[in-house]
Motif scaffolding. Structure first.
Motif, PDB file in Angstrom:
ATOM      1  N   GLY A 169       0.837  -1.194   0.000  1.00 43.17           N
ATOM      2  CA  GLY A 169       0.000   0.000   0.000  1.00 43.17           C
ATOM      3  C   GLY A 169       0.871   1.243   0.000  1.00 43.17           C
ATOM      4  O   GLY A 169       2.104   1.161   0.033  1.00 43.17           O
ATOM      5  N   VAL A 170       0.223   2.385  -0.037  1.00 46.14           N
ATOM      6  CA  VAL A 170       0.931   3.660   0.009  1.00 46.14           C
ATOM      7  C   VAL A 170       0.615   4.302   1.361  1.00 46.14           C
ATOM      8  O   VAL A 170      -0.546   4.440   1.738  1.00 46.14           O
ATOM      9  CB  VAL A 170       0.502   4.587  -1.149  1.00 46.14           C
ATOM     10  CG1 VAL A 170       1.184   5.946  -1.042  1.00 46.14           C
ATOM     11  CG2 VAL A 170       0.828   3.939  -2.491  1.00 46.14           C
ATOM     12  N   VAL A 171       1.680   4.669   2.077  1.00 49.50           N
ATOM     13  CA  VAL A 171       1.553   5.351   3.365  1.00 49.50           C
ATOM     14  C   VAL A 171       2.352   6.644   3.255  1.00 49.50           C
ATOM     15  O   VAL A 171       3.563   6.609   3.050  1.00 49.50           O
ATOM     16  CB  VAL A 171       2.085   4.486   4.529  1.00 49.50           C
ATOM     17  CG1 VAL A 171       2.041   5.263   5.838  1.00 49.50           C
ATOM     18  CG2 VAL A 171       1.296   3.195   4.639  1.00 49.50           C
ATOM     19  N   GLY A 172       1.666   7.770   3.358  1.00 52.80           N
ATOM     20  CA  GLY A 172       2.349   9.050   3.181  1.00 52.80           C
ATOM     21  C   GLY A 172       2.905   9.123   1.783  1.00 52.80           C
ATOM     22  O   GLY A 172       2.188   8.971   0.798  1.00 52.80           O
ATOM     23  N   ASN A 173       4.203   9.329   1.696  1.00 52.56           N
ATOM     24  CA  ASN A 173       4.850   9.409   0.377  1.00 52.56           C
ATOM     25  C   ASN A 173       5.721   8.183   0.107  1.00 52.56           C
ATOM     26  O   ASN A 173       6.744   8.277  -0.560  1.00 52.56           O
ATOM     27  CB  ASN A 173       5.683  10.683   0.265  1.00 52.56           C
ATOM     28  CG  ASN A 173       6.851  10.690   1.235  1.00 52.56           C
ATOM     29  OD1 ASN A 173       6.896   9.915   2.183  1.00 52.56           O
ATOM     30  ND2 ASN A 173       7.797  11.578   1.006  1.00 52.56           N
ATOM     31  N   GLN A 174       5.292   7.007   0.644  1.00 54.11           N
ATOM     32  CA  GLN A 174       6.058   5.785   0.461  1.00 54.11           C
ATOM     33  C   GLN A 174       5.168   4.612   0.064  1.00 54.11           C
ATOM     34  O   GLN A 174       4.041   4.511   0.531  1.00 54.11           O
ATOM     35  CB  GLN A 174       6.759   5.386   1.769  1.00 54.11           C
ATOM     36  CG  GLN A 174       7.732   6.401   2.299  1.00 54.11           C
ATOM     37  CD  GLN A 174       8.299   5.932   3.621  1.00 54.11           C
ATOM     38  OE1 GLN A 174       9.312   5.247   3.621  1.00 54.11           O
ATOM     39  NE2 GLN A 174       7.666   6.272   4.709  1.00 54.11           N
TER      40      GLN A 174
ATOM     41  N   ASN B 245       5.313  -9.085   4.392  1.00 51.69           N
ATOM     42  CA  ASN B 245       4.448 -10.129   4.924  1.00 51.69           C
ATOM     43  C   ASN B 245       4.081  -9.774   6.366  1.00 51.69           C
ATOM     44  O   ASN B 245       4.304 -10.531   7.288  1.00 51.69           O
ATOM     45  CB  ASN B 245       5.116 -11.504   4.815  1.00 51.69           C
ATOM     46  CG  ASN B 245       6.436 -11.584   5.555  1.00 51.69           C
ATOM     47  OD1 ASN B 245       7.056 -10.581   5.862  1.00 51.69           O
ATOM     48  ND2 ASN B 245       6.872 -12.796   5.830  1.00 51.69           N
ATOM     49  N   ALA B 246       3.516  -8.595   6.508  1.00 55.07           N
ATOM     50  CA  ALA B 246       3.105  -8.057   7.800  1.00 55.07           C
ATOM     51  C   ALA B 246       1.733  -7.411   7.642  1.00 55.07           C
ATOM     52  O   ALA B 246       1.267  -7.183   6.528  1.00 55.07           O
ATOM     53  CB  ALA B 246       4.123  -7.018   8.280  1.00 55.07           C
ATOM     54  N   THR B 247       1.115  -7.101   8.756  1.00 51.99           N
ATOM     55  CA  THR B 247      -0.197  -6.454   8.722  1.00 51.99           C
ATOM     56  C   THR B 247      -0.061  -5.022   8.224  1.00 51.99           C
ATOM     57  O   THR B 247       1.019  -4.424   8.307  1.00 51.99           O
ATOM     58  CB  THR B 247      -0.811  -6.415  10.136  1.00 51.99           C
ATOM     59  OG1 THR B 247       0.005  -5.571  10.962  1.00 51.99           O
ATOM     60  CG2 THR B 247      -0.927  -7.809  10.737  1.00 51.99           C
ATOM     61  N   PRO B 248      -1.157  -4.445   7.721  1.00 53.66           N
ATOM     62  CA  PRO B 248      -1.099  -3.033   7.341  1.00 53.66           C
ATOM     63  C   PRO B 248      -0.661  -2.129   8.502  1.00 53.66           C
ATOM     64  O   PRO B 248       0.084  -1.173   8.284  1.00 53.66           O
ATOM     65  CB  PRO B 248      -2.534  -2.734   6.903  1.00 53.66           C
ATOM     66  CG  PRO B 248      -3.009  -4.037   6.341  1.00 53.66           C
ATOM     67  CD  PRO B 248      -2.419  -5.063   7.277  1.00 53.66           C
ATOM     68  N   ALA B 249      -1.066  -2.451   9.728  1.00 48.33           N
ATOM     69  CA  ALA B 249      -0.644  -1.642  10.883  1.00 48.33           C
ATOM     70  C   ALA B 249       0.874  -1.694  11.053  1.00 48.33           C
ATOM     71  O   ALA B 249       1.518  -0.659  11.302  1.00 48.33           O
ATOM     72  CB  ALA B 249      -1.349  -2.121  12.146  1.00 48.33           C
ATOM     73  N   ALA B 250       1.462  -2.873  10.907  1.00 47.31           N
ATOM     74  CA  ALA B 250       2.916  -3.006  11.026  1.00 47.31           C
ATOM     75  C   ALA B 250       3.617  -2.279   9.876  1.00 47.31           C
ATOM     76  O   ALA B 250       4.673  -1.669  10.076  1.00 47.31           O
ATOM     77  CB  ALA B 250       3.315  -4.478  11.057  1.00 47.31           C
ATOM     78  N   LEU B 251       3.029  -2.314   8.693  1.00 45.92           N
ATOM     79  CA  LEU B 251       3.616  -1.612   7.552  1.00 45.92           C
ATOM     80  C   LEU B 251       3.544  -0.101   7.757  1.00 45.92           C
ATOM     81  O   LEU B 251       4.493   0.616   7.417  1.00 45.92           O
ATOM     82  CB  LEU B 251       2.924  -2.030   6.260  1.00 45.92           C
ATOM     83  CG  LEU B 251       3.197  -3.467   5.820  1.00 45.92           C
ATOM     84  CD1 LEU B 251       2.275  -3.868   4.679  1.00 45.92           C
ATOM     85  CD2 LEU B 251       4.649  -3.647   5.427  1.00 45.92           C
ATOM     86  N   ARG B 252       2.436   0.393   8.318  1.00 45.97           N
ATOM     87  CA  ARG B 252       2.334   1.826   8.627  1.00 45.97           C
ATOM     88  C   ARG B 252       3.409   2.235   9.631  1.00 45.97           C
ATOM     89  O   ARG B 252       4.025   3.291   9.507  1.00 45.97           O
ATOM     90  CB  ARG B 252       0.947   2.161   9.169  1.00 45.97           C
ATOM     91  CG  ARG B 252      -0.093   2.341   8.118  1.00 45.97           C
ATOM     92  CD  ARG B 252      -1.393   2.913   8.724  1.00 45.97           C
ATOM     93  NE  ARG B 252      -2.490   2.568   7.873  1.00 45.97           N
ATOM     94  CZ  ARG B 252      -3.190   1.434   7.934  1.00 45.97           C
ATOM     95  NH1 ARG B 252      -2.941   0.553   8.861  1.00 45.97           N
ATOM     96  NH2 ARG B 252      -4.168   1.199   7.085  1.00 45.97           N
ATOM     97  N   GLN B 253       3.613   1.398  10.642  1.00 45.94           N
ATOM     98  CA  GLN B 253       4.643   1.683  11.649  1.00 45.94           C
ATOM     99  C   GLN B 253       6.024   1.707  11.008  1.00 45.94           C
ATOM    100  O   GLN B 253       6.828   2.586  11.290  1.00 45.94           O
ATOM    101  CB  GLN B 253       4.587   0.648  12.764  1.00 45.94           C
ATOM    102  CG  GLN B 253       5.610   0.885  13.859  1.00 45.94           C
ATOM    103  CD  GLN B 253       5.546  -0.166  14.952  1.00 45.94           C
ATOM    104  OE1 GLN B 253       4.614  -0.954  15.026  1.00 45.94           O
ATOM    105  NE2 GLN B 253       6.546  -0.168  15.808  1.00 45.94           N
ATOM    106  N   PHE B 254       6.310   0.749  10.128  1.00 41.67           N
ATOM    107  CA  PHE B 254       7.591   0.704   9.439  1.00 41.67           C
ATOM    108  C   PHE B 254       7.792   1.960   8.592  1.00 41.67           C
ATOM    109  O   PHE B 254       8.896   2.509   8.537  1.00 41.67           O
ATOM    110  CB  PHE B 254       7.669  -0.561   8.578  1.00 41.67           C
ATOM    111  CG  PHE B 254       8.944  -0.709   7.798  1.00 41.67           C
ATOM    112  CD1 PHE B 254      10.172  -0.803   8.438  1.00 41.67           C
ATOM    113  CD2 PHE B 254       8.921  -0.777   6.420  1.00 41.67           C
ATOM    114  CE1 PHE B 254      11.350  -0.956   7.715  1.00 41.67           C
ATOM    115  CE2 PHE B 254      10.079  -0.936   5.681  1.00 41.67           C
ATOM    116  CZ  PHE B 254      11.302  -1.015   6.329  1.00 41.67           C
ATOM    117  N   ALA B 255       6.731   2.435   7.948  1.00 39.58           N
ATOM    118  CA  ALA B 255       6.822   3.644   7.121  1.00 39.58           C
ATOM    119  C   ALA B 255       7.194   4.855   7.955  1.00 39.58           C
ATOM    120  O   ALA B 255       7.864   5.769   7.463  1.00 39.58           O
ATOM    121  CB  ALA B 255       5.505   3.886   6.393  1.00 39.58           C
TER     122      ALA B 255
END
Length: 160
Positions: A115-120, A125-135
């Protein structure tokens, strides 16, 4: 690891594929043209949207990737249009919307969310919440690293 200017890598891979496997490259171009006709999205132009560094992290069995994009709205729109036609690029790949602008890409037994979070663009293989945190995590430079590719490996990771 980190990779500066990943758009250059995509251009190199495309050139190498064209030179080493012209038939496979021709099939890709045909699939890309079909997708463009159906969706208006030029998949060949998507790598040009990559404007930041590509950062990858592995945390046990979880792999995460993020890369800056120059026009997040255009990339999000392209993802929305492409998800229904992803099999044109790879017959074994499926894409399913999972909410909040994220898609589950599945091939065989492997599933990666993107997905796209902010400008990234974020994926893994993680949840969207974990991906948002990584971003949102700051980039940590690899001490002494120079050049376009840098990586840092812990002793525990090296021993595995």
């Amino acid at each position: 690891f980190g990779l500066r200017d990943p758009a250059q890598l995509f251009a190199f891979v495309e050139s190498a594929e064209q030179a080493t496997s012209p038939a496979a490259f021709a099939r890709f171009l045909k699939a890309a043209a079909s997708i463009r006709a159906k969706t208006g999205v030029d998949v060949n132009s998507l790598p040009s949207q990559l404007s930041g560094d590509l950062i990858s992290a592995s945390q046990g069995h979880t792999d995460l990737v993020r890369v800056g994009v120059s026009n997040p709205a255009a990339v999000s729109g392209a993802f929305a249009k492409l998800q229904a036609h992803v099999r044109s690029l790879s017959p074994k790949l499926s894409a399913t919307p999972i909410g909040a602008g994220f898609y589950a890409l599945k091939e065989g037994s492997k599933t990666y969310n993107v997905g796209v979070v902010g400008n990234q663009i974020v994926a893994g293989n993680a949840t969207p919440a974990a991906l948002r945190q990584f971003a949102a995590e700051p980039t940590a430079p690899a001490a002494g690293a120079q050049g376009a590719l840098a990586f840092r490996v812990s002793l525990q990771q090296a021993l595995r």
